[in-house]
Design an enzyme around this catalytic site. Structure first.
Site, PDB file in Angstrom:
ATOM      1  CB  ILE A 205     -29.177  29.063 -20.205  1.00 16.96           C
ATOM      2  CG1 ILE A 205     -28.484  27.794 -19.722  1.00 16.96           C
ATOM      3  CG2 ILE A 205     -28.204  30.242 -20.253  1.00 16.96           C
ATOM      4  CD1 ILE A 205     -27.447  27.287 -20.733  1.00 16.96           C
ATOM      5  CG  HIS A 206     -34.107  33.082 -19.229  1.00 17.40           C
ATOM      6  ND1 HIS A 206     -33.926  32.494 -18.014  1.00 17.40           N
ATOM      7  CD2 HIS A 206     -34.810  34.204 -18.995  1.00 17.40           C
ATOM      8  CE1 HIS A 206     -34.516  33.215 -17.076  1.00 17.40           C
ATOM      9  NE2 HIS A 206     -35.058  34.265 -17.641  1.00 17.40           N
TER      10      HIS A 206
END
Ligand code: UDP
Length: 356
Positions: A205-206
């Site tokens: 997740i980014h």
């Protein structure tokens, strides 16, 4: 000898650039790399140069930790200065980051041909900084290397056919990287000794739309916590996400590890049961390594993965995430379809660049 300046700055660009740098050395193109500094940690930058044997950057601009506008502006100034001295035959940019846009803009203003690898991709979501970067970069590029038919068609729809530019479908250089480095990863990586689960889900997740919205981030973590109760979730966590989770006091129940190098990432991709991500690159890598993927976004640029049933888009909705997980828990797919060029994209692009 033809001289190319390559602009990189962020993790996915190191991986893409590795494939073309190798081809340039093979066919005799003189390449100098400018590293803008967008990603600078040892595990977000140095490890890729070392493992993937990317030539050491000739220039390091060290620009990071500022707003989008300030970052792009400082990069523009730094890159322009270098281009005026170096006078290359072309400037090569990758993907959709601020480094991509700054490099393209600096070159275009100096009338140096701009070569864009990963041109034509669209999410049609103008809230994404990446979408702005890609549209503007494409518009001022002279050579547009497209990874897919969808990318070519996007450019045609936007009228690029009537412009004095070259549109070339060369395939996806990330598939070249996955194929070339997979054997090395088997020999060099020991990540699987550190992940003791016989079966696990690999997540990343980014993306800003998730990290910068406490609600989205909270929903995603809730969904992953639930899945983790059925099968362990392992997440090499991007530094931005780690900082925001700490600020929001969110403590996930699943296994967080530091960002890993590309060899370790390949081994995690090869060994996992399923991938859950909001990354552009990781969606395709799941496919390259024969894994289904749940994408934590409302849109994807890689629509062929969704159309062929390899990928489900859930956004940040924890209920949709759980449902998609259940679909893929039992689904078997044949991943042998050629969607991305089978690993010859960099070779094709390098030959085209040599003949410019
Ligand atoms: N990646 C990696 N280590 C990690 C997470 C990702 O090597 O801990 C690699 C991943 O395999 C892919 C690239 O980084 O090749 C994707 O980068 P990212 O997700 O940061 O960017 P995006 O593809 O979304 O632009």
């Amino acid at each position: 000898m033809k001289k190319i300046i390559t602009i990189v700055g962020a993790r996915p660009q190191f991986i893409k650039a590795a494939t073309l740098s190798r081809q340039f050395q093979l066919i005799g193109i003189d390449e100098k790399i400018i590293h803008t500094g967008q990603h600078f940690d040892a595990n977000m930058s140095d490890v890729f140069f070392e493992e993937m044997e990317i030539p050491k950057p000739a220039y390091q601009l060290d620009i990071h930790g500022v707003s989008h506008g300030a970052m792009t502006g400082r990069m523009l100034e730094g890159i322009e200065k270098i281009l005026m001295t170096e006078q290359p035959d072309g400037v090569l940019v990758y993907g959709d980051t601020n480094s991509t846009l700054a490099g393209a803009l600096a070159a275009a203003k100096l009338h140096i041909p701009v070569i864009h690898v990963e041109a034509g991709l669209r999410s049609f979501n103008m809230k994404m900084p990446e979408e702005i970067n890609r549209i503007l970069t494409d518009r001022i590029s002279n050579v547009l290397f497209c990874p897919t038919d969808t990318a070519v068609n996007n450019l045609k729809r936007e009228g690029f056919e009537n412009m004095p530019v070259q549109i070339i479908k060369n395939g996806d250089v990330m598939q070249d990287a996955a194929i070339y480095y997979a054997a090395k990863a088997e020999q060099k990586s020991n990540i699987l000794n550190r992940i003791s689960f016989p079966e696990f889900v690999l997540a990343t997740i980014h993306r800003q739309e998730n990290t910068d919205s406490p609600e989205n981030l909270h929903n995603i973590i809730t969904g992953l916590n639930e899945i983790n109760r059925q099968i362990p979730v392992v997440i090499p966590l991007h530094p931005r996400t780690r900082n925001i989770l700490a600020q929001l006091n969110i403590v996930p129940e699943f296994k967080l590890i530091e960002p890993v190098g590309y060899f370790d990432m390949i081994m995690l991709l090869k060994s996992c049961k399923l991938v859950i991500t909001d990354s552009g690159g990781v969606q395709k890598e799941a496919f390259f390594f024969g894994k289904h993927c749940i994408t934590l976004r409302e849109q994807t640029e890689w629509v062929e993965l969704v159309e062929n049933g390899f990928n489900i888009l859930t956004g940040s909705d924890s209920v949709k995430l759980k449902t998609a997980f259940e679909v893929f828990d039992t689904k078997q797919s044949d991943f042998s379809i050629d969607l991305y060029g089978k690993g010859l994209a960099a070779e094709k692009a390098a030959k085209e660049i040599l003949s410019l």
